[in-house]
Design a protein around this motif. Sequence first.
Motif, mmCIF file in Angstrom:
data_model
loop_
_atom_site.group_PDB
_atom_site.id
_atom_site.type_symbol
_atom_site.label_atom_id
_atom_site.label_comp_id
_atom_site.label_asym_id
_atom_site.label_seq_id
_atom_site.Cartn_x
_atom_site.Cartn_y
_atom_site.Cartn_z
ATOM 1 N N ALA A 203 48.458 48.800 40.753
ATOM 2 C CA ALA A 203 47.190 48.165 40.400
ATOM 3 C C ALA A 203 46.103 48.496 41.405
ATOM 4 C CB ALA A 203 47.374 46.650 40.314
ATOM 5 N N GLY A 204 46.479 48.933 42.585
ATOM 6 C CA GLY A 204 45.496 49.266 43.595
ATOM 7 C C GLY A 204 45.285 48.128 44.577
ATOM 8 N N THR A 205 44.777 48.478 45.740
ATOM 9 C CA THR A 205 44.505 47.500 46.795
ATOM 10 C C THR A 205 43.132 47.787 47.377
ATOM 11 O OG1 THR A 205 46.842 47.243 47.359
ATOM 12 C CG2 THR A 205 45.245 46.639 49.040
ATOM 13 N N ALA A 241 35.185 33.304 49.364
ATOM 14 C CA ALA A 241 34.702 34.297 48.406
ATOM 15 C C ALA A 241 35.793 35.259 47.955
ATOM 16 C CB ALA A 241 33.550 35.086 49.023
ATOM 17 N N MET A 242 36.748 35.569 48.824
ATOM 18 C CA MET A 242 37.769 36.563 48.501
ATOM 19 C C MET A 242 38.908 36.004 47.645
ATOM 20 S SD MET A 242 36.671 39.428 49.674
ATOM 21 C CE MET A 242 34.962 38.907 49.433
ATOM 22 N N THR A 263 43.823 44.490 43.207
ATOM 23 C CA THR A 263 42.419 44.296 42.825
ATOM 24 C C THR A 263 41.746 45.653 42.647
ATOM 25 O OG1 THR A 263 42.352 42.255 44.130
ATOM 26 C CG2 THR A 263 40.247 43.205 43.482
ATOM 27 N N THR A 264 40.962 45.788 41.610
ATOM 28 C CA THR A 264 40.250 47.040 41.366
ATOM 29 C C THR A 264 39.071 47.165 42.312
ATOM 30 O OG1 THR A 264 38.759 46.069 39.724
ATOM 31 C CG2 THR A 264 40.872 46.922 38.924
ATOM 32 N N ALA A 265 38.541 48.378 42.434
ATOM 33 C CA ALA A 265 37.387 48.619 43.300
ATOM 34 C C ALA A 265 36.173 47.859 42.793
ATOM 35 C CB ALA A 265 37.101 50.116 43.364
ATOM 36 N N THR A 266 35.988 47.819 41.472
ATOM 37 C CA THR A 266 34.840 47.119 40.898
ATOM 38 C C THR A 266 34.898 45.627 41.178
ATOM 39 O OG1 THR A 266 34.683 48.766 39.128
ATOM 40 C CG2 THR A 266 33.601 46.642 38.759
ATOM 41 N N ALA A 267 36.083 45.036 40.998
ATOM 42 C CA ALA A 267 36.229 43.602 41.244
ATOM 43 C C ALA A 267 36.013 43.285 42.718
ATOM 44 C CB ALA A 267 37.612 43.130 40.797
#
Length: 361
Positions: A203-205, A241-242, A263-267
């Motif tokens: 999913a990415g980090t 916020a995170m 979490t995706t880069a956009t999110a």
Amino acid sequence: MDFFTPRDARGAARTLHGVMLLAAAVLGVYVLLDPPAVGLPLAVGIVVALAGGALALRVGAGRVPGWVFVAVPVLGVVLVATLDVVTSDATTAAQVFFLLPVLFSAAYLRRSAAWAVTAVAVAGEALTVFWLLPPTVAVVDAAFVGSVAVVMTFVLTRANGRTDEVVAELRHQAAVDPLTGLVTRRVLDDAASCALSGAEAAAGTALVVVDLDHFKQVNDTHGHPVGDAMLVHVAGLLREAMGPRAVVSRLGGDELAALLPGTTATAALTRAHHFVGTVRARPLVLASGEVPLVVRATVSVGVAHAPEHAADLLGMYRAADGALYAVKEAGRDGAAGATATPDGTPGVPAPRQETPAVVRG
């Protein structure tokens, strides 16, 4: 279960290996110098079993199941009692062997397991001496050996408990920044390594790096106590916020970071913009006489993502730093995403976006 888990599995395996080897050697010498008239095959079998068990522990140190560390001392008590009864040996030398399982358990097992083994050893020794000796003599021997076993367990488990408390406190100090309550860089790096290689890697980090703008001016104008309060304030806003799954860290000085597994880069960039606006809209307010002291701050934020911007942790730090400094060059008070290539080579940061102010609800 904690009951079966030793305090130090590798050390326990090595010590148990040594104890079993020592017991095998002592019993072997006894069999050679003074062979028992009854039970010689049993004694030889126990020597072989002890030597074999010691060898197995030596070879498999670090891979021994937890229950073995409790089962072996209990089995040792049973073997000592059986051998003493079969050979009709109730001498002091024979009874001392009951203390070996107690010594090992008190030194390496959890408190509850250590006391359980001690109870088995005291009961086994008492049954043995009452089987072999007159009651008046058996009472004295059982009381003597039992008292030594109980005192040994009490002293060692108490000392180990205090040691565990000190070690836990030192680990906490090494893992948590005392000012902000955020985790340290080491914890963040460990979490990142797990995220990049674990189930969430697909999913990415995302990595969010934060720098307080003009923080030196806050210290110079209002003093270091106010600067410390500002760091604590911004750290709390970053954690908020995170989100609850983020690993939020103080890297050092006024630099903070957040790791967002899965979490995706956009999110991640969206959260970064939200955080920038929140810091701008929610200044630090301190009681200072009749009029509260209001200290406003802004932050510059860089966001990197694996595997989109980097392939490893070092590449993520480089990409996020590149985006952060692009924000600073553009005037600070904003967030930008990195555009590093997957091999970790920094690219041109994404254009800085104006961050809408966030009003407290």
